[in-house]
Design a protein around this motif. Sequence first.
Motif, PDB file in Angstrom:
ATOM      1  N   ARG A  51       0.825  -1.248  -0.054  1.00 30.25           N
ATOM      2  CA  ARG A  51       0.106   0.037  -0.095  1.00 30.25           C
ATOM      3  C   ARG A  51       0.720   1.202   0.219  1.00 30.25           C
ATOM      4  N   CYS A  52       1.744   1.394  -0.893  1.00 28.45           N
ATOM      5  CA  CYS A  52       2.619   2.586  -0.853  1.00 28.45           C
ATOM      6  C   CYS A  52       2.161   3.609  -1.913  1.00 28.45           C
ATOM      7  N   ASP A  53       0.910   3.712  -2.473  1.00 31.49           N
ATOM      8  CA  ASP A  53       0.653   4.588  -3.449  1.00 31.49           C
ATOM      9  C   ASP A  53      -0.271   5.453  -2.601  1.00 31.49           C
ATOM     10  N   PRO A  54       0.052   6.833  -2.523  1.00 27.57           N
ATOM     11  CA  PRO A  54      -0.724   7.544  -1.866  1.00 27.57           C
ATOM     12  C   PRO A  54      -2.150   8.139  -2.363  1.00 27.57           C
ATOM     13  N   ARG A  55      -2.908   7.868  -1.290  1.00 26.20           N
ATOM     14  CA  ARG A  55      -4.444   8.321  -1.821  1.00 26.20           C
ATOM     15  C   ARG A  55      -5.022   9.117  -0.791  1.00 26.20           C
ATOM     16  N   PRO A  56      -6.016  10.122  -1.254  1.00 26.93           N
ATOM     17  CA  PRO A  56      -6.455  11.135  -0.291  1.00 26.93           C
ATOM     18  C   PRO A  56      -7.246  10.600   0.793  1.00 26.93           C
ATOM     19  N   ASP A  57      -7.784   9.392   0.465  1.00 27.94           N
ATOM     20  CA  ASP A  57      -8.706   8.806   1.687  1.00 27.94           C
ATOM     21  C   ASP A  57      -8.120   7.733   2.518  1.00 27.94           C
ATOM     22  N   PHE A  58      -6.612   7.379   2.101  1.00 26.04           N
ATOM     23  CA  PHE A  58      -5.959   6.186   2.629  1.00 26.04           C
ATOM     24  C   PHE A  58      -6.429   4.807   2.083  1.00 26.04           C
ATOM     25  N   GLY A  59      -6.938   5.265   0.958  1.00 25.58           N
ATOM     26  CA  GLY A  59      -7.287   3.827   0.037  1.00 25.58           C
ATOM     27  C   GLY A  59      -8.670   3.194   0.927  1.00 25.58           C
ATOM     28  N   GLY A  60      -9.235   3.986   1.854  1.00 24.77           N
ATOM     29  CA  GLY A  60     -10.584   3.431   2.399  1.00 24.77           C
ATOM     30  C   GLY A  60      -9.886   2.379   3.614  1.00 24.77           C
ATOM     31  N   CYS A  61      -8.680   2.561   3.834  1.00 26.23           N
ATOM     32  CA  CYS A  61      -8.111   1.820   5.028  1.00 26.23           C
ATOM     33  C   CYS A  61      -7.980   2.643   6.277  1.00 26.23           C
ATOM     34  N   HIS A  62      -8.097   2.032   7.462  1.00 30.11           N
ATOM     35  CA  HIS A  62      -7.845   3.074   8.465  1.00 30.11           C
ATOM     36  C   HIS A  62      -6.520   3.421   8.622  1.00 30.11           C
ATOM     37  N   PRO A  63      -6.129   4.739   8.833  1.00 32.88           N
ATOM     38  CA  PRO A  63      -4.753   5.211   8.989  1.00 32.88           C
ATOM     39  C   PRO A  63      -4.056   5.116  10.237  1.00 32.88           C
ATOM     40  N   ASP A  64      -4.779   4.266  11.145  1.00 31.13           N
ATOM     41  CA  ASP A  64      -4.135   3.890  12.507  1.00 31.13           C
ATOM     42  C   ASP A  64      -3.107   2.698  12.266  1.00 31.13           C
ATOM     43  N   PRO A  65      -1.868   2.560  12.616  1.00 33.55           N
ATOM     44  CA  PRO A  65      -1.088   1.617  12.390  1.00 33.55           C
ATOM     45  C   PRO A  65      -0.997   0.667  13.657  1.00 33.55           C
ATOM     46  N   ASN A  66      -2.235  -0.018  13.881  1.00 35.85           N
ATOM     47  CA  ASN A  66      -2.134  -0.974  15.035  1.00 35.85           C
ATOM     48  C   ASN A  66      -2.950  -2.293  14.641  1.00 35.85           C
ATOM     49  N   LEU A  67      -2.596  -3.201  15.526  1.00 33.17           N
ATOM     50  CA  LEU A  67      -3.175  -4.504  15.216  1.00 33.17           C
ATOM     51  C   LEU A  67      -4.659  -4.847  14.760  1.00 33.17           C
ATOM     52  N   THR A  68      -5.380  -3.970  15.362  1.00 32.65           N
ATOM     53  CA  THR A  68      -6.870  -3.853  14.907  1.00 32.65           C
ATOM     54  C   THR A  68      -7.185  -3.671  13.534  1.00 32.65           C
ATOM     55  N   TYR A  69      -6.414  -2.783  13.069  1.00 36.72           N
ATOM     56  CA  TYR A  69      -6.717  -2.072  11.618  1.00 36.72           C
ATOM     57  C   TYR A  69      -6.039  -2.601  10.747  1.00 36.72           C
TER      58      TYR A  69
ATOM     59  N   ALA B 191      -5.182  -5.989   9.387  1.00 37.25           N
ATOM     60  CA  ALA B 191      -5.372  -7.357   9.216  1.00 37.25           C
ATOM     61  C   ALA B 191      -4.610  -7.916   8.100  1.00 37.25           C
ATOM     62  N   ALA B 192      -4.383  -7.204   6.977  1.00 37.21           N
ATOM     63  CA  ALA B 192      -3.810  -7.448   5.681  1.00 37.21           C
ATOM     64  C   ALA B 192      -2.102  -7.760   6.000  1.00 37.21           C
ATOM     65  N   LEU B 193      -1.739  -6.667   6.823  1.00 39.99           N
ATOM     66  CA  LEU B 193      -0.194  -6.664   7.142  1.00 39.99           C
ATOM     67  C   LEU B 193       0.027  -7.791   7.872  1.00 39.99           C
ATOM     68  N   ILE B 194      -0.775  -7.956   8.900  1.00 38.87           N
ATOM     69  CA  ILE B 194      -0.464  -9.158  10.085  1.00 38.87           C
ATOM     70  C   ILE B 194      -0.531 -10.401   9.134  1.00 38.87           C
ATOM     71  N   LYS B 195      -1.294 -10.647   8.209  1.00 43.14           N
ATOM     72  CA  LYS B 195      -1.360 -11.909   7.500  1.00 43.14           C
ATOM     73  C   LYS B 195      -0.221 -12.024   6.541  1.00 43.14           C
ATOM     74  N   LYS B 196       0.059 -10.778   5.869  1.00 43.78           N
ATOM     75  CA  LYS B 196       1.242 -11.180   5.076  1.00 43.78           C
ATOM     76  C   LYS B 196       2.664 -11.456   5.625  1.00 43.78           C
ATOM     77  N   MET B 197       2.703 -10.781   6.916  1.00 45.27           N
ATOM     78  CA  MET B 197       3.806 -10.998   7.834  1.00 45.27           C
ATOM     79  C   MET B 197       3.697 -12.357   8.534  1.00 45.27           C
ATOM     80  N   GLY B 198       2.824 -13.317   8.415  1.00 41.98           N
ATOM     81  CA  GLY B 198       2.618 -14.607   9.052  1.00 41.98           C
ATOM     82  C   GLY B 198       2.554 -14.450  10.479  1.00 41.98           C
TER      83      GLY B 198
END
Length: 74
Positions: free
Chosen positions: A33-51, A53-60
Amino acid sequence: FSLLYDGMHGAGGPFARRVFIEELGLPESCLLRCDPRPDFGGCHPDPNLTYAAALIKKMGLSPDGSADPSADAA
């Protein structure tokens, strides 16, 4: 070692691409997700485990942050 950078569709994505891919020669797969988007791509911009899921899964990882034994350790 492996590295996974989640740009969260924020302003840091292009800088991460420049440093990690162009300067250090890491594979494109280390960026998420390194392409800047004005709405953060519809994702939550808070970098914690609650939001993150995709990062957690990709990291195993499991949702609690522990290693997921079913994940590929590559």
